[in-house]
Motif scaffolding. Sequence first.
Motif, mmCIF file in Angstrom:
data_model
loop_
_atom_site.group_PDB
_atom_site.id
_atom_site.type_symbol
_atom_site.label_atom_id
_atom_site.label_comp_id
_atom_site.label_asym_id
_atom_site.label_seq_id
_atom_site.Cartn_x
_atom_site.Cartn_y
_atom_site.Cartn_z
ATOM 1 N N ARG A 159 -25.625 -38.889 0.378
ATOM 2 C CA ARG A 159 -26.242 -37.597 0.696
ATOM 3 C C ARG A 159 -27.304 -37.155 -0.322
ATOM 4 O O ARG A 159 -27.760 -36.021 -0.286
ATOM 5 N N LEU A 163 -18.457 -32.569 -1.311
ATOM 6 C CA LEU A 163 -19.312 -33.732 -1.564
ATOM 7 C C LEU A 163 -18.901 -34.417 -2.870
ATOM 8 O O LEU A 163 -18.835 -35.643 -2.951
ATOM 9 N N ARG A 178 -28.487 -33.352 0.113
ATOM 10 C CA ARG A 178 -28.694 -32.758 1.440
ATOM 11 C C ARG A 178 -27.341 -32.461 2.082
ATOM 12 O O ARG A 178 -26.598 -33.361 2.436
ATOM 13 N N ASP A 210 -25.059 -30.365 5.145
ATOM 14 C CA ASP A 210 -25.273 -30.196 6.593
ATOM 15 C C ASP A 210 -26.088 -28.935 6.864
ATOM 16 O O ASP A 210 -25.858 -27.895 6.252
ATOM 17 N N HIS A 248 -27.872 -35.831 11.188
ATOM 18 C CA HIS A 248 -27.475 -36.788 10.171
ATOM 19 C C HIS A 248 -26.834 -37.992 10.844
ATOM 20 O O HIS A 248 -25.864 -37.843 11.573
#
Length: 536
Positions: free
Chosen positions: A15, A78, A177, A179, A185
């Motif tokens: 990400r 994350l 990045r 959502d 994605h």
Amino acid sequence: MYLKPNVVFEPLVDRWYAWSHLISPATSAMNITGRHLSIMESYLLAPGIHAEAVLNPKMRGGPFMDFAGGRIEEVRTLEQDTRRKRANMIEFSKAVKELDKMLAAEAKGFGLEDLYPKVPKLLKGYVELFYDRNNNAAFRFFESLLYKSEFHDTSAQSMAFWITNNDHRPFCLSTPRLDEPEVLHLDIPFLHRGIDELARMKREPQTLSYIKEILGITKEQEALFETFFTTTPHPAYKKYNGDKIRMRYFGHACILVETKDVSILVDPLISYYGYDSDIEHFSDSDLPDVIDYVLITHNHQDHILFETLLPLRHKIRNMIVPRTEGGRLEDPNLKLMFNSIGFKNVTEIGEMETVEFADINITGIPFTGEHSDLNILTKACHHVQIGEFKLLFMADSRIMEPELYKHIQRAIGDVDVIFLGMECDGAPLTWLYGPLFTKKIARDQDATRRLNGSDCSRGMSLVNIFHPKEAYVYAMGQEPWVEFISSIKYTDESNPIVQSNQLVRLCHERSITAERLFGEKELLYERQLIGQPELA
Ligand SMILES: [Fe+2]
């Protein structure tokens, strides 16, 4: 349907905005721990400090996340996902640290064979130990084997797609990045042929069902995905059919050289179009259907952009990249890296080595400086000779010893046009390479180890040696569509602007055509054939 011209292709690893050091396995491990996890941990501890720092122009490009202090839970998720999914890479980076420590403690100039049993288990068989001539011990990776190991995990790669209406994006090395409702994605690796098929739809129409199937678009993704397409064809690319050499500046260090037979694209960085922009610029619609050669000058994130390269992959015939074989952590191999993400026909070029095709010669020219005095060899300037017309792309070279260029001039002669980057106040060593170090760098040392390009006097030494008829300052990171990766915003007083203005003035005084390029520029040159008198 056609793909809209302002659909962003954003390649991601874990990400985070993908760049070459996130593909090469060893540098990737070090960046996961030394950059991504460290920024995420810092954000979770003090989101307010990040929010303030992002607004402070002095902190531009620093390790601060641009989420206005919010989105804590998503960042925490994350961070935890990264720790879980990338546990082996975290262990890899710990093992590198252990190996550095072991060598510092035990390699004292005696034979190294006895130390192999002490190499951390995880790295066994992936490294060779050696001394430099001053008995400093170090190691190299068998990098090609790392690409065949669990440390090259393409499942960490993914693509984000969305429609952009401006050039603004947060500095991409510091903000992952998360959502967003308007961002699609897709968990596909960069090798995925759906990327090529989608990019082709900028010029060749296809049915939606065809592209949906290749990309595996789900029912939930369908509505957003369909907004990326239009029935309106793009403006047609007009192939250059003239007898001259046409050069077009696309921004930063990206230049397209075309003759009616051949196209060469240097350091590709192409902006989107299809939205209002104050600055006139060439874009994807100005690229030919086939790019014969892509030339890469060096392994910095503003010269190798997957965001540009992946959508062009289907039309790139050949790539020329600087050669490295050292296996050193700080100097990963570009050919292996490009091959791993689906670029074939990658040729490595060495110093003063020439690749020939048609009436064109491309020669790798030594590139000095701008790498914080690290022993990084993956850098080459390119001397492009078309007939008798000679161009020199110097990228971000800092001319520290003019004698070197006198030797080069004796070999290649004078040139017609020089392109030189003059970002002479570059970032310190740790900004880009910090995650690769396992010992802390002293602040005062860091401050002297910069990614500096040439200033006026260094740039003029090139002019004095190669006697160009034209000199262009480029690669200044100034175009709005480059800011998210260059983190540069100059004022009239900024030293690189002052220095490059001065160089342009000095050139004008000598009747040399000179300019600092910005936005777009088209140049046309007579194509003088070897051994023929100059055409009118
Ligand atoms: Fe650079």
